[in-house]
Scaffold this motif. Structure first.
Motif, PDB file in Angstrom:
ATOM      1  N   VAL A  59       3.151  -4.627  -6.591  1.00  0.00           N
ATOM      2  CA  VAL A  59       2.675  -3.408  -7.204  1.00  0.00           C
ATOM      3  C   VAL A  59       2.117  -2.650  -5.913  1.00  0.00           C
ATOM      4  N   THR A  60       2.326  -1.272  -5.641  1.00  0.00           N
ATOM      5  CA  THR A  60       1.929  -0.428  -4.645  1.00  0.00           C
ATOM      6  C   THR A  60       0.910   0.477  -4.914  1.00  0.00           C
ATOM      7  N   MET A  61      -0.088   0.383  -4.001  1.00  0.00           N
ATOM      8  CA  MET A  61      -1.394   0.886  -4.478  1.00  0.00           C
ATOM      9  C   MET A  61      -2.010   1.896  -3.546  1.00  0.00           C
ATOM     10  N   ILE A 117       0.894  -1.359  -0.120  1.00  0.00           N
ATOM     11  CA  ILE A 117      -0.143   0.036   0.057  1.00  0.00           C
ATOM     12  C   ILE A 117       0.989   1.247   0.174  1.00  0.00           C
ATOM     13  N   ASP A 118       0.477   2.166  -0.867  1.00  0.00           N
ATOM     14  CA  ASP A 118       1.212   3.449  -0.990  1.00  0.00           C
ATOM     15  C   ASP A 118       0.608   4.526  -0.114  1.00  0.00           C
ATOM     16  N   THR A 119       0.918   4.621   1.162  1.00  0.00           N
ATOM     17  CA  THR A 119       0.380   5.790   1.931  1.00  0.00           C
ATOM     18  C   THR A 119       1.043   5.799   3.258  1.00  0.00           C
ATOM     19  N   VAL A 166       6.051  -1.593  -9.123  1.00  0.00           N
ATOM     20  CA  VAL A 166       5.057  -0.904  -9.695  1.00  0.00           C
ATOM     21  C   VAL A 166       4.444   0.333  -9.047  1.00  0.00           C
ATOM     22  N   ALA A 167       4.893   1.722  -9.159  1.00  0.00           N
ATOM     23  CA  ALA A 167       4.434   2.848  -8.364  1.00  0.00           C
ATOM     24  C   ALA A 167       3.721   3.720  -9.150  1.00  0.00           C
ATOM     25  N   SER A 168       3.369   4.714  -8.519  1.00  0.00           N
ATOM     26  CA  SER A 168       2.383   5.725  -9.158  1.00  0.00           C
ATOM     27  C   SER A 168       0.993   5.064  -9.739  1.00  0.00           C
ATOM     28  N   VAL A 169       0.681   4.181  -9.191  1.00  0.00           N
ATOM     29  CA  VAL A 169      -0.463   3.267  -9.672  1.00  0.00           C
ATOM     30  C   VAL A 169      -1.783   3.973  -9.559  1.00  0.00           C
ATOM     31  N   ARG A 170      -2.740   4.132 -10.540  1.00  0.00           N
ATOM     32  CA  ARG A 170      -3.632   5.141 -10.622  1.00  0.00           C
ATOM     33  C   ARG A 170      -5.122   4.274 -10.652  1.00  0.00           C
ATOM     34  N   HIS A 171      -5.153   3.138 -10.969  1.00  0.00           N
ATOM     35  CA  HIS A 171      -6.278   2.493 -11.190  1.00  0.00           C
ATOM     36  C   HIS A 171      -6.241   0.871 -11.187  1.00  0.00           C
ATOM     37  N   VAL A 197      15.321   1.185   2.789  1.00  0.00           N
ATOM     38  CA  VAL A 197      15.678   2.550   2.422  1.00  0.00           C
ATOM     39  C   VAL A 197      15.432   3.029   0.995  1.00  0.00           C
ATOM     40  N   LYS A 198      14.514   3.889   0.742  1.00  0.00           N
ATOM     41  CA  LYS A 198      14.264   4.559  -0.646  1.00  0.00           C
ATOM     42  C   LYS A 198      15.127   5.507  -0.906  1.00  0.00           C
ATOM     43  N   ILE A 199      15.788   5.544  -2.036  1.00  0.00           N
ATOM     44  CA  ILE A 199      16.745   6.472  -2.497  1.00  0.00           C
ATOM     45  C   ILE A 199      16.347   6.826  -4.003  1.00  0.00           C
ATOM     46  N   THR A 213       6.255   4.636   1.528  1.00  0.00           N
ATOM     47  CA  THR A 213       5.808   5.776   1.815  1.00  0.00           C
ATOM     48  C   THR A 213       7.015   6.804   1.166  1.00  0.00           C
ATOM     49  N   ASN A 214       6.521   8.194   0.984  1.00  0.00           N
ATOM     50  CA  ASN A 214       7.517   9.140   0.561  1.00  0.00           C
ATOM     51  C   ASN A 214       7.419  10.300   1.443  1.00  0.00           C
ATOM     52  N   PRO A 215       8.037  11.318   1.215  1.00  0.00           N
ATOM     53  CA  PRO A 215       8.047  12.720   1.990  1.00  0.00           C
ATOM     54  C   PRO A 215       6.610  13.475   1.661  1.00  0.00           C
ATOM     55  N   THR A 216       6.148  13.254   0.445  1.00  0.00           N
ATOM     56  CA  THR A 216       4.722  13.858   0.222  1.00  0.00           C
ATOM     57  C   THR A 216       3.810  12.930   1.155  1.00  0.00           C
ATOM     58  N   LEU A 217       3.693  11.765   1.184  1.00  0.00           N
ATOM     59  CA  LEU A 217       2.494  11.075   1.753  1.00  0.00           C
ATOM     60  C   LEU A 217       2.807  11.347   3.371  1.00  0.00           C
ATOM     61  N   LEU A 218       4.111  11.372   3.809  1.00  0.00           N
ATOM     62  CA  LEU A 218       4.503  11.530   5.336  1.00  0.00           C
ATOM     63  C   LEU A 218       3.874  12.856   5.608  1.00  0.00           C
ATOM     64  N   PRO A 236       9.558   2.143 -11.006  1.00  0.00           N
ATOM     65  CA  PRO A 236       9.132   2.996 -11.983  1.00  0.00           C
ATOM     66  C   PRO A 236       7.828   3.486 -11.535  1.00  0.00           C
ATOM     67  N   PHE A 237       7.536   4.825 -11.911  1.00  0.00           N
ATOM     68  CA  PHE A 237       6.338   5.576 -11.729  1.00  0.00           C
ATOM     69  C   PHE A 237       5.500   5.482 -12.757  1.00  0.00           C
ATOM     70  N   VAL A 238       4.451   4.688 -12.925  1.00  0.00           N
ATOM     71  CA  VAL A 238       3.729   4.421 -14.109  1.00  0.00           C
ATOM     72  C   VAL A 238       2.755   5.445 -14.521  1.00  0.00           C
ATOM     73  N   GLY A 239       2.001   5.957 -13.239  1.00  0.00           N
ATOM     74  CA  GLY A 239       0.882   6.929 -13.612  1.00  0.00           C
ATOM     75  C   GLY A 239       1.468   8.413 -13.847  1.00  0.00           C
ATOM     76  N   ARG A 240       2.645   8.773 -13.464  1.00  0.00           N
ATOM     77  CA  ARG A 240       3.028  10.091 -13.556  1.00  0.00           C
ATOM     78  C   ARG A 240       3.520   9.909 -15.194  1.00  0.00           C
ATOM     79  N   LEU A 241       4.059   8.826 -15.720  1.00  0.00           N
ATOM     80  CA  LEU A 241       4.591   8.837 -17.176  1.00  0.00           C
ATOM     81  C   LEU A 241       3.025   8.899 -18.188  1.00  0.00           C
TER      82      LEU A 241
HETATM   83  O1  G3P Z   1       5.355   6.399  -3.622  1.00  0.00           O
HETATM   84  C1  G3P Z   1       5.689   6.894  -4.866  1.00  0.00           C
HETATM   85  C2  G3P Z   1       4.745   6.826  -6.050  1.00  0.00           C
HETATM   86  O2  G3P Z   1       3.762   5.812  -6.023  1.00  0.00           O
HETATM   87  C3  G3P Z   1       3.807   8.005  -5.930  1.00  0.00           C
HETATM   88  O3  G3P Z   1       2.925   8.167  -6.923  1.00  0.00           O
HETATM   89  O4  G3P Z   1       0.620   9.271  -7.353  1.00  0.00           O
HETATM   90  O5  G3P Z   1       2.451  10.626  -6.495  1.00  0.00           O
HETATM   91  O6  G3P Z   1       2.345   9.671  -8.764  1.00  0.00           O
HETATM   92  P1  G3P Z   1       1.955   9.406  -7.488  1.00  0.00           P
END
Ligand code: G3P
Length: 215
Positions: free
Chosen positions: A182-184, A5-7, A162-167, A82-84, A27-32, A128-133
């Motif tokens: 897959v992280t969702m 889970i991506d949260t 697989v990250a940045s999953v939208r659907h 550790v995420k780099i 997680t990432n800095p935005t989510l935190l 890889p960030f699929v949604g942002r692509l």
């Molecule tokens: O955690 C990295 C990634 O999944 C961020 O996704 O939705 O901000 O493009 P998003």
């Protein structure tokens, strides 16, 4: 295929963990930044809810700083990954951490050469960030196909995350392409389990049962 889970929301993580299908968290800095409280405390709590890998990202941009922060993050719990970020300094940090058997997740990958570099540096996961692509009218899932093929060609042990999953369609395509993880977002996990015909079918069964239940 593993489900992460991506949260950084403890409520969403608890809900997903209760399903019994959750293998890890990213997680990432935005989510935190969206959650109340000390990020280290939140990460500690997440590692207590989920025994699987929990990605926590460094902020430093130089190799020494990334390694230092990475080792600090690892003190929170044994299941911290550790995420780099995918930069030249980041690749050096991944190599150093990997040589010390510290698991890493190379993030912000947007091309196949970047995915190859992450694996050669020794990353445990490449994200890889699929949604942002897709957002810039590129083909996010094509990158997943390429990364999986490259790792398979050379028996590279790095897992495609697989990250940045939208659907849900991203998730299904990832499974067909043999992506490892897959992280969702929580909403996508809920959507995966739902179908309008399931709801309509259940409604019909219950309505028909009303007619016979007192026989
Ligand atoms: O955690 C990295 C990634 O999944 C961020 O996704 O939705 O901000 O493009 P998003």
């Amino acid at each position: 295929m593993k489900f992460f889970i991506d949260t950084a929301s403890l409520a969403e993580i608890r809900e997903a963990a209760a399903l019994g299908l959750l293998d890890g968290v990213t997680t990432n800095p935005t989510l935190l930044s969206k959650e109340e409280g000390d990020p280290r405390e939140i990460l500690l709590e997440i590692t207590k809810i989920v025994p699987g890998p929990v990605s926590a990202e460094v902020i430093a941009l130089d190799t020494d700083g990334m390694v230092r922060e990475g080792l600090e993050l690892r003190r929170i719990a044994d299941n911290i990954v550790v995420k780099i970020p995918m930069t030249l300094e980041g690749l050096k940090a991944i190599r150093r951490l990997s040589d010390e058997s510290v698991p890493t997740n190379c993030t912000l990958i947007f091309s196949a050469p970047q995915a190859l570099m992450a694996a050669k540096a020794g990353a445990t996961y490449a994200s890889p960030f699929v949604g942002r692509l897709d957002d810039i009218a590129a083909d996010g899932m094509r990158l997943i196909e390429q990364a999986v093929a490259i790792y398979r060609n050379y028996q590279l042990p790095t897992q495609v995350l697989v990250a940045s999953v939208r659907h849900p369609e991203h998730v299904m395509q990832a499974a067909l392409m043999s992506a490892h993880v897959v992280t969702m977002p929580a909403a996508v996990i809920r959507q995966l389990a739902s179908h309008p015909l399931t709801d309509r079918g259940l409604e019909q069964f219950l309505a028909d049962w009303e007619k016979v239940k007192n026989r």
